[in-house]
Design an enzyme around this catalytic site. Structure first.
Site, short mmCIF file in Angstrom:
data_model
loop_
_atom_site.label_atom_id
_atom_site.label_comp_id
_atom_site.label_asym_id
_atom_site.label_seq_id
_atom_site.Cartn_x
_atom_site.Cartn_y
_atom_site.Cartn_z
N ASP A 51 0.79 -1.23 0.00
CA ASP A 51 0.00 0.00 0.00
C ASP A 51 0.82 1.29 0.00
OD1 ASP A 51 -2.08 -1.66 -0.04
OD2 ASP A 51 -2.85 -1.18 1.96
N TYR B 142 1.81 2.26 -3.35
CA TYR B 142 0.68 2.76 -4.12
C TYR B 142 0.38 4.21 -3.73
CZ TYR B 142 -4.02 3.25 -6.01
OH TYR B 142 -5.11 3.71 -6.70
N ASP B 143 0.34 4.44 -2.41
CA ASP B 143 0.05 5.80 -1.93
C ASP B 143 1.05 6.80 -2.48
OD1 ASP B 143 -2.01 4.73 -0.53
OD2 ASP B 143 -0.99 4.76 1.42
N SER C 20 -13.82 7.60 1.57
CA SER C 20 -12.62 7.09 2.24
C SER C 20 -12.17 8.13 3.27
CB SER C 20 -11.53 6.80 1.23
OG SER C 20 -11.11 8.00 0.67
N LEU C 21 -11.05 7.89 3.89
CA LEU C 21 -10.57 8.79 4.93
C LEU C 21 -9.25 9.42 4.52
CD1 LEU C 21 -11.12 6.41 7.98
CD2 LEU C 21 -12.37 8.53 7.55
N GLU D 92 -11.01 4.94 17.28
CA GLU D 92 -11.23 3.53 16.98
C GLU D 92 -10.01 2.96 16.27
OE1 GLU D 92 -14.48 3.47 14.21
OE2 GLU D 92 -15.82 4.42 15.66
N LYS E 105 -8.13 1.28 13.28
CA LYS E 105 -8.44 1.23 11.85
C LYS E 105 -8.24 -0.21 11.40
CE LYS E 105 -7.79 3.59 7.50
NZ LYS E 105 -7.70 2.46 6.59
N ASP F 30 -8.01 -3.51 9.21
CA ASP F 30 -7.45 -3.74 7.89
C ASP F 30 -8.23 -4.83 7.17
OD1 ASP F 30 -5.81 -3.16 5.86
OD2 ASP F 30 -4.01 -4.07 6.70
N ARG G 214 -17.80 -1.67 -1.19
CA ARG G 214 -17.70 -0.24 -1.43
C ARG G 214 -17.54 0.05 -2.92
NH1 ARG G 214 -12.52 2.34 0.19
NH2 ARG G 214 -12.55 4.40 -0.76
N GLU H 95 -16.55 -3.13 8.60
CA GLU H 95 -15.37 -3.72 7.98
C GLU H 95 -15.42 -5.24 8.14
OE1 GLU H 95 -13.45 -1.32 6.79
OE2 GLU H 95 -11.45 -2.18 6.46
N TYR I 6 -19.21 0.26 12.06
CA TYR I 6 -18.73 1.54 12.58
C TYR I 6 -19.42 2.78 12.00
CZ TYR I 6 -15.69 0.75 8.49
OH TYR I 6 -15.21 0.46 7.25
N LYS J 80 -12.97 10.28 14.93
CA LYS J 80 -14.18 10.85 14.33
C LYS J 80 -14.77 11.86 15.28
CE LYS J 80 -15.10 6.40 12.18
NZ LYS J 80 -15.87 5.17 12.21
N LYS K 138 -2.25 6.71 10.60
CA LYS K 138 -1.71 5.39 10.24
C LYS K 138 -0.43 5.07 11.02
CE LYS K 138 -2.80 3.57 6.52
NZ LYS K 138 -3.25 3.80 5.16
N CYS L 169 30.75 -24.58 3.86
CA CYS L 169 30.45 -23.46 4.77
C CYS L 169 31.15 -22.19 4.27
CB CYS L 169 30.92 -23.81 6.17
SG CYS L 169 30.85 -22.40 7.29
N CYS M 166 34.06 -21.44 7.04
CA CYS M 166 35.22 -22.31 7.33
C CYS M 166 35.45 -23.36 6.26
CB CYS M 166 35.05 -22.97 8.69
SG CYS M 166 33.80 -24.27 8.68
N CYS N 71 26.61 -26.33 8.93
CA CYS N 71 28.04 -26.46 8.71
C CYS N 71 28.54 -27.55 9.65
CB CYS N 71 28.72 -25.13 9.03
SG CYS N 71 30.46 -25.31 9.48
N CYS O 120 34.83 -23.92 13.09
CA CYS O 120 34.25 -22.84 12.30
C CYS O 120 34.22 -21.55 13.11
CB CYS O 120 32.84 -23.23 11.86
SG CYS O 120 31.97 -21.93 10.98
S1 IVH Z 1 -15.11 5.11 8.91
C1 IVH Z 1 -16.55 8.28 6.01
N1 IVH Z 1 -13.92 3.60 10.68
O1 IVH Z 1 -10.82 2.68 6.17
C2 IVH Z 1 -15.72 7.38 6.81
N2 IVH Z 1 -13.37 3.30 8.40
O2 IVH Z 1 -9.67 4.78 4.49
C3 IVH Z 1 -16.04 5.98 6.60
N3 IVH Z 1 -11.74 1.51 8.00
O3 IVH Z 1 -13.15 2.52 3.60
C4 IVH Z 1 -15.10 5.03 7.18
N4 IVH Z 1 -11.50 0.92 10.10
O4 IVH Z 1 -12.66 0.38 4.90
C5 IVH Z 1 -14.04 3.90 9.38
N5 IVH Z 1 -12.97 2.29 12.36
C6 IVH Z 1 -13.10 2.61 11.07
C7 IVH Z 1 -12.37 1.94 10.08
C8 IVH Z 1 -12.54 2.32 8.74
C9 IVH Z 1 -11.14 0.69 8.86
C10 IVH Z 1 -11.52 1.53 6.55
C11 IVH Z 1 -12.77 1.51 5.71
C12 IVH Z 1 -12.70 2.75 4.87
C13 IVH Z 1 -11.24 3.05 4.88
C14 IVH Z 1 -11.00 4.51 4.66
#
Ligand code: IVH
Length: 670
Positions: free
Chosen positions: A32, A35-36, A81-82, A113, A115, A117, A136, A173, A225, A290, A314, A408, A411, A426, A432
């Site tokens: 990831d 990618y980011d 997404s966040l 909370e 996050k 995966d 999604r 999730e 969530y 949040k 993160k 080896c 030695c 070895c 050795c």
């Molecule tokens: S809230 C508008 N809460 O993170 C906000 N997302 O990068 C909606 N994710 O697509 C998401 N843990 O798949 C929220 N405690 C959590 C989360 C969470 C994992 C994921 C989720 C979301 C992605 C956003």
């Protein structure tokens, strides 16, 4: 085309390709963070050249195109997404933006909370009945995965209670717990099927099966969530209260959610969760904050891809990409040859890594790692960095498979790999230099003879200069020999000699551990010392007698016998004793009964104040047995938040179930 044009086009094509591999094939080839980085590069270029932005650019949509094969479902309320924060400052800046927009000076309350995966899903309930579920997808359109979601046991098909809105869309999730993931991959390995790179891909791959029977066989779980569309009914006014309601309605939520006032409390939560991360039964990659009050959330609103009222903080990436410069073989204390990849230095899991273990030849073979390969490197917690997989698409031409050397590398003795064993060794023994160095380092270590100041570098120097051939030579070192070494002087030589001298007075258990007998760790050494009481008896013990000792099976027993039979080892021990190494004999004593002797405990769910390992250790220290499964013989089950199936089993078998408070009181009492 201009250079910028070309660069943008290339980045877009590359990102599209990764999107396809990630979302459609469930087989990403880059981690990831990589990618980011590509994504941010493109974003920056587009910001500098807004005239080049096109609607088809990957930056202009939320996720990737939905896969074919499933019915498509449009999300009436988009699934966003966040935004991400990596450094504390980014979080502080987020909090400031929240304040500025709200024109508020007071501390803002956040729900914090983990996050998770996994992958985001949305479930629709009408009159409390499960109607359908979707992924999604690209944020506006997802795939209908209703049949698959139904197979997850913890998803209620009917909500509990009465006070839910007639139309309620809940979001959460789906994830695969670490244990289930390990089992799934072990099974795949055994049947020579493809393994999943990580639990998230495994969860995604399992959910997007056209045959729900396959999904049903996979260990998936869910935490909810958020809500999507809500009609004909009310929900609470804060996020935290909403989650309490979720629980009442039978919707699982993560047990580690906390309220925090102000940004400092958020950071505290972050560090607290980071510490617990390795012990959580599922993968998380950060925390999410949040704004708790829905009214304030509403005022803050959204920007293109993400809400302004939430942010993901993160953890440093645990996986990164690097290149293998060389593959070398390290020789350990017992002669085991471990292949190690020398890497282009890369920042991963919070440190710079330039070596990663490849474990053994079977692993190299399985992952097919070669010199010149681009690889995914993983460093999780304090675990030794390892090569996870090869990015085959980036393999240069003319690479060759790695072969185990027949000699080896240190030695030149023959390398021997017994049939059926993964490890090659070895055969040089203490001839050795590598084995010599490692065995002396082990002997001098804190938990062994504890020779203060005789560290790894010093041992290496002394062995290279042929001043140490075996461990007994430590006690023959002279002031002059030490003082003449690099970075040493008269003072440090004197200190080291004092430390060497005081290490002579030791215990039988330490001495046995220090000998470095294969597979005899600290605990086994202790047991052997207690059982035999003195060295002579231990040296005379046969395999049958040894197996009476706790912890000792046939393999360890054979290792112990073989060690003491070797003339060379007998000579070294005699020399050590001649130099004055001594210890008191141990009088085997009947152990005083511990307060919880004879009782057995099973832990389930998440405890609040103790980690499971801590609870286990404290119970064991009081003599209790802690077991992983409930039986009629179990004395007590301790249930934390979100207990697993052990809870039901305990109920069925009438085993008393106690909570954390009860456990704490019990521990305090003794
Ligand atoms: S809230 C508008 N809460 O993170 C906000 N997302 O990068 C909606 N994710 O697509 C998401 N843990 O798949 C929220 N405690 C959590 C989360 C969470 C994992 C994921 C989720 C979301 C992605 C956003």
């Amino acid at each position: 085309m201009t250079t910028i044009n070309k660069k943008i086009a290339a980045l877009r094509a590359e990102l599209e390709d990764h999107n396809y591999r990630y979302y459609v094939l469930d087989a990403p080839t880059i981690p990831d963070p990589e990618y980011d980085r590509l994504f941010r590069q493109l974003q920056e270029l587009e910001q500098q050249h807004p005239e080049l932005v096109t609607p088809a650019s990957p930056t202009q949509r939320i996720g990737a195109r939905p896969a074919t094969g499933f019915k498509q479902i449009r999300h009436e309320v988009p699934m966003l997404s966040l935004a991400n924060a990596f450094a504390d400052e980014e979080l502080i800046a987020f909090d400031k933006r929240v304040h500025d927009r709200l024109h508020s000076g007071a501390q803002v309350e956040y729900a914090c909370e983990p996050k998770l995966d996994g992958l985001a899903v949305t479930l629709l309930y009408e009159q409390g009945k499960f109607v359908r579920a979707a992924t999604r997808g690209d944020g506006t359109t997802g795939e209908d995965i209703s049949a698959n979601i139904r197979t997850i046991n913890s998803v209620p098909l009917q909500l509990r209670g009465k006070d839910f809105p007639a139309l309620l869309e809940v979001r959460g999730e789906v994830f695969m717990p670490k244990a289930g993931f390990a089992e799934l991959n072990a099974y795949a390995r055994k049947h020579q099927e493809k393994e999943f790179a990580n639990p998230r891909n495994a969860a995604a791959g399992s959910l997007r099966q056209l045959d729900p029977k396959i999904t049903a066989s996979r260990p998936l779980e869910i935490f909810f969530y958020a809500v999507g569309k809500v009609a004909d009914g009310d929900i609470p006014t804060t996020h935290y209260q909403l989650l309490q309601k979720f629980r009442q309605w039978g919707l699982r939520t993560c047990p580690h959610i906390q309220l925090a006032k102000g940004v400092d409390a958020c950071l505290q939560f972050y560090h607290h969760i980071a510490e617990q991360r390795a012990e959580l039964p599922y993968e998380i990659d950060g925390v999410v904050y949040k704004v708790n009050d829905f009214n304030l959330q509403h005022k803050l609103g959204f920007v293109s891809r993400a809400p302004r009222w939430a942010i993901a903080h993160k953890f440093p990436a645990q996986e990164e990409i690097s290149k293998v410069d060389a593959i070398e073989f390290q020789v350990g204390r017992t002669g085991a040859l471990t292949p190690v990849a020398r890497l282009e230095p890369v920042f991963v899991g919070g440190v710079t890594v330039s070596n990663a273990t490849l474990h053994n030849m079977d692993e190299i073979e399985r992952k097919d790692v070669r010199v010149g390969d681009t690889v995914i490197v993983r460093r999780a917690g304090d675990v030794i960095p390892e090569v996870v997989s090869v990015v085959l698409a980036k393999r240069p031409k003319h690479t060759r498979k790695v072969k185990m050397p027949s000699k080896c590398p240190v030695c030149d003795s023959d390398v021997i790999k017994p049939e059926g064993e993964a490890v090659a060794r070895c055969s040089g023994g203490l001839y050795c230099m590598a084995q010599r160095k490692e065995s002396i380092k082990h002997f001098a270590a804190r938990k062994a003879m504890d020779v203060d100041g005789l560290g790894d570098k010093l041992v290496e120097q002394l062995v290279d200069l042929e001043l140490l051939h075996n461990v007994s030579d430590i006690y023959a070192l002279t002031h002059e020999q030490i003082a003449n070494l690099e970075r040493m002087g008269a003072k440090s030589a004197a200190n080291l000699l004092t430390a060497i001298d005081s290490s002579k007075s030791t215990s039988l258990a330490r001495f046995i551990f220090a000998l470095g007998i294969r597979e005899v760790g600290e605990a086994t050494a202790n047991n052997l010392a207690e059982h035999y009481g003195n060295l002579d008896k231990l040296m005379q013990a046969d395999e049958g007698s040894l197996q009476q000792v706790g912890d000792v099976g046939p393999v360890v027993a054979a290792n112990v016998v073989a060690f003491f039979q070797q003339a060379h080892n007998q000579e070294v021990m005699a020399a050590l004793i001649k130099h004055g190494v001594h210890w008191p004999d141990v009088t085997p004593q009947p152990k005083a009964a511990l307060p919880l002797q004879g009782q057995s405990f099973v832990l389930t769910g998440t405890l609040e104040t103790l980690t499971r390992d801590q609870a286990k250790a404290q119970l064991q220290a009081l003599g209790a047995k802690v077991s992983s499964s409930v039986s009629a013989k179990t004395s007590y089950v301790i249930a934390g938040a979100d207990p697993g199936s052990k809870y039901q089993k305990a109920e069925k078998l009438n085993v008393p179930i106690k909570d954390e408070a009860w456990l704490l009181a019990l521990l305090k009492q003794h």
